[in-house]
Motif scaffolding. Structure first.
Motif, PDB file in Angstrom:
ATOM      1  N   SER A  86      -6.097   6.827 -60.834  1.00 55.38           N
ATOM      2  CA  SER A  86      -5.555   7.603 -59.720  1.00 55.38           C
ATOM      3  C   SER A  86      -6.679   7.945 -58.745  1.00 55.38           C
ATOM      4  O   SER A  86      -7.835   8.080 -59.111  1.00 55.38           O
ATOM      5  CB  SER A  86      -4.879   8.873 -60.219  1.00 55.38           C
ATOM      6  N   VAL A  87      -6.320   8.067 -57.497  1.00 53.82           N
ATOM      7  CA  VAL A  87      -7.264   8.378 -56.432  1.00 53.82           C
ATOM      8  C   VAL A  87      -6.995   9.812 -55.982  1.00 53.82           C
ATOM      9  O   VAL A  87      -5.860  10.175 -55.695  1.00 53.82           O
ATOM     10  CB  VAL A  87      -7.099   7.396 -55.244  1.00 53.82           C
ATOM     11  N   SER A  88      -8.045  10.613 -55.950  1.00 52.90           N
ATOM     12  CA  SER A  88      -7.919  12.005 -55.540  1.00 52.90           C
ATOM     13  C   SER A  88      -8.372  12.144 -54.086  1.00 52.90           C
ATOM     14  O   SER A  88      -9.547  11.961 -53.776  1.00 52.90           O
ATOM     15  CB  SER A  88      -8.784  12.888 -56.448  1.00 52.90           C
ATOM     16  N   MET A  89      -7.417  12.443 -53.215  1.00 48.75           N
ATOM     17  CA  MET A  89      -7.702  12.554 -51.783  1.00 48.75           C
ATOM     18  C   MET A  89      -7.653  14.017 -51.337  1.00 48.75           C
ATOM     19  O   MET A  89      -6.782  14.768 -51.785  1.00 48.75           O
ATOM     20  CB  MET A  89      -6.687  11.745 -50.981  1.00 48.75           C
ATOM     21  N   ARG A  90      -8.575  14.406 -50.446  1.00 42.97           N
ATOM     22  CA  ARG A  90      -8.553  15.749 -49.852  1.00 42.97           C
ATOM     23  C   ARG A  90      -7.686  15.666 -48.593  1.00 42.97           C
ATOM     24  O   ARG A  90      -8.001  14.919 -47.666  1.00 42.97           O
ATOM     25  CB  ARG A  90      -9.957  16.217 -49.489  1.00 42.97           C
ATOM     26  N   HIS A  91      -6.586  16.424 -48.575  1.00 45.11           N
ATOM     27  CA  HIS A  91      -5.677  16.408 -47.427  1.00 45.11           C
ATOM     28  C   HIS A  91      -6.000  17.585 -46.523  1.00 45.11           C
ATOM     29  O   HIS A  91      -5.983  18.730 -46.962  1.00 45.11           O
ATOM     30  CB  HIS A  91      -4.227  16.464 -47.897  1.00 45.11           C
ATOM     31  N   SER A  92      -6.307  17.267 -45.273  1.00 45.17           N
ATOM     32  CA  SER A  92      -6.691  18.291 -44.295  1.00 45.17           C
ATOM     33  C   SER A  92      -5.883  18.139 -43.020  1.00 45.17           C
ATOM     34  O   SER A  92      -5.308  17.082 -42.750  1.00 45.17           O
ATOM     35  CB  SER A  92      -8.185  18.158 -43.945  1.00 45.17           C
ATOM     36  N   VAL A  93      -5.889  19.218 -42.242  1.00 42.21           N
ATOM     37  CA  VAL A  93      -5.300  19.212 -40.907  1.00 42.21           C
ATOM     38  C   VAL A  93      -6.405  19.561 -39.910  1.00 42.21           C
ATOM     39  O   VAL A  93      -7.331  20.307 -40.236  1.00 42.21           O
ATOM     40  CB  VAL A  93      -4.143  20.221 -40.772  1.00 42.21           C
ATOM     41  N   ARG A  94      -6.302  19.007 -38.711  1.00 41.16           N
ATOM     42  CA  ARG A  94      -7.308  19.255 -37.677  1.00 41.16           C
ATOM     43  C   ARG A  94      -6.610  19.440 -36.333  1.00 41.16           C
ATOM     44  O   ARG A  94      -5.574  18.826 -36.080  1.00 41.16           O
ATOM     45  CB  ARG A  94      -8.302  18.109 -37.593  1.00 41.16           C
ATOM     46  N   ALA A  95      -7.208  20.293 -35.495  1.00 37.80           N
ATOM     47  CA  ALA A  95      -6.643  20.584 -34.175  1.00 37.80           C
ATOM     48  C   ALA A  95      -7.509  19.969 -33.085  1.00 37.80           C
ATOM     49  O   ALA A  95      -8.700  20.278 -32.987  1.00 37.80           O
ATOM     50  CB  ALA A  95      -6.537  22.092 -33.959  1.00 37.80           C
ATOM     51  N   ILE A  96      -6.907  19.089 -32.296  1.00 36.47           N
ATOM     52  CA  ILE A  96      -7.549  18.590 -31.087  1.00 36.47           C
ATOM     53  C   ILE A  96      -7.228  19.639 -30.021  1.00 36.47           C
ATOM     54  O   ILE A  96      -6.153  19.623 -29.422  1.00 36.47           O
ATOM     55  CB  ILE A  96      -7.004  17.199 -30.685  1.00 36.47           C
ATOM     56  N   ILE A  97      -8.147  20.593 -29.836  1.00 37.23           N
ATOM     57  CA  ILE A  97      -7.931  21.699 -28.908  1.00 37.23           C
ATOM     58  C   ILE A  97      -8.522  21.312 -27.559  1.00 37.23           C
ATOM     59  O   ILE A  97      -9.732  21.114 -27.433  1.00 37.23           O
ATOM     60  CB  ILE A  97      -8.579  23.002 -29.426  1.00 37.23           C
ATOM     61  N   LEU A  98      -7.644  21.155 -26.557  1.00 42.27           N
ATOM     62  CA  LEU A  98      -8.067  20.796 -25.207  1.00 42.27           C
ATOM     63  C   LEU A  98      -7.800  21.950 -24.259  1.00 42.27           C
ATOM     64  O   LEU A  98      -6.706  22.514 -24.257  1.00 42.27           O
ATOM     65  CB  LEU A  98      -7.326  19.553 -24.714  1.00 42.27           C
ATOM     66  N   ASP A  99      -8.813  22.267 -23.427  1.00 42.61           N
ATOM     67  CA  ASP A  99      -8.625  23.331 -22.432  1.00 42.61           C
ATOM     68  C   ASP A  99      -8.050  22.725 -21.147  1.00 42.61           C
ATOM     69  O   ASP A  99      -7.744  21.531 -21.078  1.00 42.61           O
ATOM     70  CB  ASP A  99      -9.934  24.105 -22.205  1.00 42.61           C
ATOM     71  N   GLU A 100      -7.907  23.565 -20.119  1.00 45.48           N
ATOM     72  CA  GLU A 100      -7.282  23.129 -18.871  1.00 45.48           C
ATOM     73  C   GLU A 100      -8.101  22.073 -18.136  1.00 45.48           C
ATOM     74  O   GLU A 100      -7.583  21.375 -17.253  1.00 45.48           O
ATOM     75  CB  GLU A 100      -6.995  24.339 -17.964  1.00 45.48           C
TER      76      GLU A 100
END
Length: 164
Positions: free
Chosen positions: A3-17
């Motif tokens: 089995s493969v153990s993967m780290r699941h993450s979320v990321r925000a592409i935060i763009l300003d005006e």
């Protein structure tokens, strides 16, 4: 097959005006001296949804409250033992968050940020990203090209699959 153990993450592409992106400077101890500029975010905790984890991580790291459900723009899977400590690889889901410029300061203390290897938060323009030719890396590696497409074309209808 193991089995493969993967780290699941979320990321925000935060763009300003002005279409500048907010990135975190990660000073990774191994390999020695590796610096990676990446979108704020982190691991999904048990029982959290992708958007719940995104809201928590962004609030903790940069102090931005995400109200609406942002579009899911990129999906990255990297199977590479050692890429994330204790895992065989990572899965990153990226969401586009539009905001007015703000001074990033999250709920985490400087010591807590340092424990996550974050040493700086900085707004970058697309020319700054594409023109950076030092030893620092970006994640994803083709951030300039991906960001240019996102700024020019807007959020895709389906998440774009990414490599390293």
């Amino acid at each position: 097959m193991p089995s493969v153990s993967m780290r699941h993450s979320v990321r925000a592409i935060i763009l300003d005006e002005d279409d500048r992106i907010l990135l975190c400077r990660f000073a990774i101890p191994e390999p020695a001296g590796t610096v990676v500029w990446a979108a704020p975010g982190g691991g999904i905790e048990p029982g959290e949804t992708l958007l719940g984890a995104l809201r928590r991580e962004v609030r903790e790291e940069v102090g931005l409250m995400i109200e609406a459900d942002p579009p899911h723009v990129w999906h990255q899977e990297v199977v590479a033992p050692g890429h994330a400590a204790g895992y065989d690889g990572v899965i990153n889901d990226y969401f586009l968050v539009r905001t007015v410029v703000f001074e990033p300061r999250g709920e985490l203390s400087d010591d807590e940020l340092a424990a996550e290897n974050i040493s700086e938060l900085r707004w970058w323009s697309l020319p700054d990203v594409s023109g950076c030719h030092g030893r620092d890396l970006f994640s994803p590696r083709d951030l300039a090209g991906l960001l240019g497409a996102l700024i020019t074309s807007g959020a895709p209808t389906r998440p774009v699959p990414l490599g390293l």
